[in-house]
Write a protein that holds these residues in place. Structure first.
Motif, PDB file in Angstrom:
ATOM      1  N   GLY A 581       0.588  -1.188   0.003  1.00 43.45           N
ATOM      2  CA  GLY A 581       0.264  -0.019   0.025  1.00 43.45           C
ATOM      3  C   GLY A 581       0.965   1.420   0.019  1.00 43.45           C
ATOM      4  O   GLY A 581       0.269   2.191  -0.688  1.00 43.45           O
ATOM      5  N   ALA A 582       1.917   1.189   0.921  1.00 45.51           N
ATOM      6  CA  ALA A 582       2.584   2.438   0.660  1.00 45.51           C
ATOM      7  C   ALA A 582       3.325   2.621  -0.406  1.00 45.51           C
ATOM      8  O   ALA A 582       3.364   3.924  -0.767  1.00 45.51           O
ATOM      9  CB  ALA A 582       3.798   2.166   2.175  1.00 45.51           C
ATOM     10  N   LEU A 583       3.732   1.599  -1.198  1.00 47.84           N
ATOM     11  CA  LEU A 583       4.556   1.859  -2.441  1.00 47.84           C
ATOM     12  C   LEU A 583       3.409   2.433  -3.468  1.00 47.84           C
ATOM     13  O   LEU A 583       3.676   3.250  -3.964  1.00 47.84           O
ATOM     14  CB  LEU A 583       5.072   0.337  -2.934  1.00 47.84           C
ATOM     15  CG  LEU A 583       5.647   0.446  -4.194  1.00 47.84           C
ATOM     16  CD1 LEU A 583       6.752   1.538  -4.374  1.00 47.84           C
ATOM     17  CD2 LEU A 583       6.232  -1.116  -4.602  1.00 47.84           C
ATOM     18  N   ALA A 584       2.452   1.549  -3.457  1.00 46.22           N
ATOM     19  CA  ALA A 584       1.234   2.190  -4.420  1.00 46.22           C
ATOM     20  C   ALA A 584       0.859   3.480  -3.999  1.00 46.22           C
ATOM     21  O   ALA A 584       0.530   4.461  -5.059  1.00 46.22           O
ATOM     22  CB  ALA A 584       0.004   1.149  -4.348  1.00 46.22           C
ATOM     23  N   ALA A 585       0.869   4.046  -2.892  1.00 49.68           N
ATOM     24  CA  ALA A 585       0.546   5.372  -2.366  1.00 49.68           C
ATOM     25  C   ALA A 585       1.300   6.431  -3.293  1.00 49.68           C
ATOM     26  O   ALA A 585       0.925   7.484  -3.388  1.00 49.68           O
ATOM     27  CB  ALA A 585       0.332   5.532  -0.948  1.00 49.68           C
TER      28      ALA A 585
END
Lengths: 753, 160
Positions: A581-585
């Protein structure tokens, strides 16, 4: 084959299971819309008749009736999956008992039913033909005088106007092969209609919205193909039709036809309100789209040592009154009829013939259970005549890896012998035959026998699309145009996503698409989904993965090729992992990937099945009891063993029904088995102990991770295995399905003394 | 003409109107909008509409709604405790006892009815209890496995 997968190959349970065990999963008939009307059709009581007049005035006057339609009120367009020969409502002629002649939309089902009773139809009966062999005689009535004008018909010349299609396959020259034979055997076999038996009847809701656009909810597993058929029938362009996703309560090939879809549209258009049409089970058994009955004559030449020199199969499939539920232009039914045996000369002549009976459609492995019954029963009759064990006879003739198939294919990594050997071993085929004590004690004259049958079937092909998105919270969503028929692919597809993106499979959200959301999808069926749907999802997952890896490389300077996805984290050796999620964000929005997969069938790859039945037969009553049933299946990588076994168990069960119980019985074209009390499907009491042995093929198949196909494979050899076991037990050759006690007794009594 | 009646469904008193000839199945689905109970054959042969009527598993298509007046009815919607599945539901999921899911509510209600009467059934008793439920997908083996596992889980819970 490597098995270094995280989720693939695990027998994980259904992600969609909780919805299905709580009643939350919605099926078509569960939906409600404001102003929803009930639709119902009046059906023909005659197998072949001219409609002289229809008087619907009394029905139209009934309070609560919102529309009554006859063939006069709608366009005459003929519809069909490929061959367009079916009127949406009969106008001039009815050709089977149960054909729709009028339709009513009313405030509720009781009023609709009452209105149907008020419609007066004046019929003039016409000569009818019920037997497909008779339908090919010169004197038979011609059922479709305008056949040559139908769209989508097969191009080849017909021998008789009632033969809507024929095809011939083979190699060599059978006359030459028969000349080389020491013995020539000829037998004729018959199989009946089999209903798919999904517990959810056909259902559809049509709603024409304010802009004249059609919204539809329908338990159809091929919505893109249905959209085209709707467009052809109702005249709306395809982009004005939206078929919405919905759960399907069982398919088995039967949920690909249009049934009431066109009529529901016309009723909705006439009333300006949504209309729901649900077939009751009497209508299902009378007028849906069951498996084709067949009359099959096999001629086989053999040498004294058992070598097959030639085989000729003449297969007559009884299509019923219309060919509209058949998705192919030519015909494919019976293509594997000759069996997986080595021979230099083969010929299959396959016909689809019109009769005045219920129009037939597809059911699990269409065409194959019929021809496999004939083919494999004849193999045993020949083996016994030659004094050979049927297992040895098969071993002698079975195609070996690297050899040419009897239709000239070169199957790669063909698993015939190892699979047959596995079945024989697992079943204890060669062990002494003992009558079980409980049967021995019941006073009958029970004899035990064992029978083998084999078959092979392709891995399906076609087209599918998938999209996967990852959001800033790490939520992974899979979008698919495939509708859930229940076979388990909604879980298998999540496993593919899980494997590639390193997230738990049951945390992958799955959103089924409507027909607005994708270009095209071949739909569910034909041993296709694990291959085609699987590859589409795999491709989409790889695309998302590549984007995320590129993003990580960009943001953190990680070597792109070393980025790994595991436990919802993204990592590279020697670096601090980040959550998905952090990467996609960091992408500033959703990270999305999509993929469209198109494929043609690979004729040089097949899946092999060998089955052994052990039965006890009471010589006094003809009763057959299946004691044990063993399936050996050639597989590639099994993506989900629980779902895979579910397909085998279910397929074998339907094969048991076909072998012993199921038959839509006719009297002059009228089906008399109109309830589950008379059309007998297996209950739990009919299921013997089942054994399965999976035989791993080294090459695997075209599905992601090397999977093959399983949906259609386990059904076809069941009936002949049982017939051959009956033959082994008491010497009775039953050449017509189902194998009832009466037929066994008759076969016993016709034996030479 | 529709007449009033009262049935306690999943623990809740429901008062509504139904035709004298309306089946309990149609009343549940059409009047109370409890569509988890499925209509398959509507003739008592398939078992998809099985519910508990005063604790007994019955095919609700063969029960008149008015004959269930003042009775207790449990449907598949009434089994789970908020988000927690009933042990029978959980076992059907875990053991692959469902595929298309259409016969599943009926099979689950037959199983729950059995386990209420006989918490520790033999395999034969399980097979007998679901003898009136048609399932076209599973071949039944995984259903039996699921029900036996549910019985075990419920027994273990009682002992704990």
């Amino acid at each position: 084959m490597t098995t270094s997968y995280q989720t693939i190959g695990q027998p994980v349970s259904r992600a969609e299971g909780p919805d299905k065990v709580t009643g939350a999963a919605l099926y078509t008939a569960d939906l409600n819309l404001p102003g929803l009307l009930a639709g119902k059709c009046l059906r023909s009581p005659y197998p072949h008749a001219r409609i002289k007049s229809i008087d619907a005035s009394a029905a139209r006057r009934l309070p609560g009736v919102r529309a009554v339609l006859t063939g006069q009120d709608i366009p005459e367009n003929l519809v069909g999956r490929m061959l367009r020969d079916f009127p949406m409502l009969a106008k001039d002629v009815v050709r089977f008992v149960g054909q729709k002649v009028a339709a009513v939309a009313a405030d509720d089902l009781d009023i609709a039913q009452h209105a149907l009773n008020l419609i007066e139809v004046d019929y003039e009966e016409l000569p009818a033909v019920f037997d497909p062999v008779e339908a090919l005689e010169a004197y038979a009535p011609v059922l479709h005088p305008n056949f040559m004008k139908y769209a989508g018909r097969a191009d080849d010349p017909q021998e008789h106007p009632n033969a809507m299609a024929r095809a011939t396959w083979g190699i060599g020259n059978v006359a030459e092969g028969f000349a080389q034979a020491d013995y020539i055997f000829e037998h004729t076999f018959r199989t009946p209609h089999q209903h798919q038996g999904y517990i959810e009847p056909h259902a559809v809701i049509a709603q024409v919205d304010g802009q004249g656009r059609l919204q539809m909810w329908v338990n159809c597993k091929t919505p893109f193909l249905l959209r085209r058929q709707l467009s052809e029938g109702i005249g709306l362009p395809q982009d004005r039709i939206r078929i919405n996703p919905i759960n399907i309560g069982g398919d088995f090939g039967g949920k690909g036809s249009f049934m009431d879809s066109h009529v529901a549209y016309w009723l909705s258009k006439a009333t300006g309100r949504p209309v729901r049409m649900v077939m009751n089970y009497i209508e299902e058994l009378m007028a849906a789209n069951p498996r084709h009955p067949a009359v099959m004559t096999f001629k086989t030449g053999v040498k004294r040592d058992g070598t097959i020199t030639a085989r000729h199969a003449r297969l007559i499939f009884d299509s019923g009154a219309y060919g509209a539920f058949r998705p192919q232009k030519g015909i494919t039914y019976g293509i594997g009829a000759i069996g997986p045996y080595r021979m230099e000369h083969s010929q299959i002549d396959s016909y689809l013939v019109y009769t005045n009976k219920v129009p037939c459609g597809n059911m699990r492995a269409p065409g194959a259970p019929q021809s496999t019954f004939a083919s494999e029963c004849q193999i045993d009759l020949i083996a016994r005549e030659l004094g050979m064990d049927p297992y040895q006879f098969r071993l002698h003739n079975l195609v070996r890896d690297g050899e040419e198939s009897p239709l000239g294919h070169h199957w790669r990594n063909f698993m015939g012998k190892p699979t047959l050997d596995a079945a024989v071993r697992e079943a204890g085929y060669q062990a002494p035959k003992m009558t079980p004590p409980d049967l021995a004690a019941d006073g009958g004259d029970w004899k035990v026998g064992r029978g083998i049958a084999v078959c092979e079937r392709h891995v399906g092909a076609g087209s599918s699309t998938a999209k996967i998105s990852v959001d800033g919270q790490g939520q992974v969503t899979l979008y698919t145009p495939l509708q859930d028929t229940g076979a388990g692919f909604y879980t298998m597809l999540r496993q593919v996503v899980s494997e590639e993106l390193g997230v738990p499979y049951n945390e992958v959200s799955l959103v089924p698409w409507s027909t607005d959301d994708a270009r095209f999808d071949s739909g569910v069926g034909g041993s296709r989904v694990t291959h085609v749907g699987g590859q589409a999802v795999y491709g989409a997952a790889r695309a998302v993965r590549a984007k995320l890896a590129a993003l990580a490389a960009d943001l953190y300077g990680w070597p792109e090729s070393q980025v790994v996805f595991k436990e919802s984290m993204v990592a590279a050796a020697g670096h601090q992992a980040v959550s998905l999620g952090a990467l996609a964000a960091r992408s500033g929005g959703l990270v999305e990937g999509d993929f469209t997969y198109d494929s043609e069938r690979d004729e040089d790859l097949t899946c092999f099945t060998a089955q052994v039945a052990e039965v006890a037969v009471d010589r006094e009553t003809g009763q057959v009891k299946v004691l044990n049933f063993t399936t050996a299946q050639d597989v590639g990588t099994v993506l989900n063993p629980q779902a895979h076994q579910g397909q085998i168990d279910g397929g074998v069960m339907q094969g048991l029904g076909y072998a012993l119980l199921e038959e839509l019985k006719h009297e002059d074209g009228r089906i008399s088995t109109l309830t589950f009390g008379e059309y007998k499907m297996p209950t739990i009491a009919d299921i013997p102990p089942l054994r399965t042995v999976l035989v791993q093929s080294q090459s695997g198949g075209p599905s992601p991770y090397g999977g093959k196909a399983i949906g259609e494979q386990p059904i076809s050899a069941v009936a002949p295995a049982i017939a051959n076991a009956v033959l082994d037990a008491v010497g009775a050759s039953v050449t017509q399905l189902p194998i009832t006690a009466e037929r066994v007794l008759q076969a016993l009594r016709s034996q030479p003394a | 003409m529709k007449k009033p009646l009262q049935i306690t469904v999943n623990g809740e008193i429901r008062q509504f109107f139904a035709e004298p000839y309306c089946s309990l199945l149609d009343a549940l689905r059409d009047e109370l909008l409890l569509t988890g109970t499925k209509k398959g054959c509507d003739e008592g042969d398939c078992g998809a509409c099985t519910v508990l009527l005063n604790g007994q598993a019955v095919t609700s298509c063969l029960v008149l709604a008015h004959s269930a007046h003042d009775s207790q009815v449990t449907t598949v919607e009434g089994l789970a405790d908020h988000q927690k599945l009933h042990p029978v539901q959980q076992a059907f999921v875990d053991h692959g006892g469902l595929q298309c899911g259409f016969c599943t509510p009926g099979l689950i209600m037959s199983a729950v009815g059995l386990l209420q009467e006989n918490p520790n059934p033999t395999e034969e008793e399980v097979r007998f209890a679901i003898g009136g439920n048609l399932c076209r997908c599973t071949g039944y083996n995984k259903v039996v496995e699921a029900i036996l596992a549910a019985a075990q889980a419920m027994q273990n819970k009682l002992k704990a």
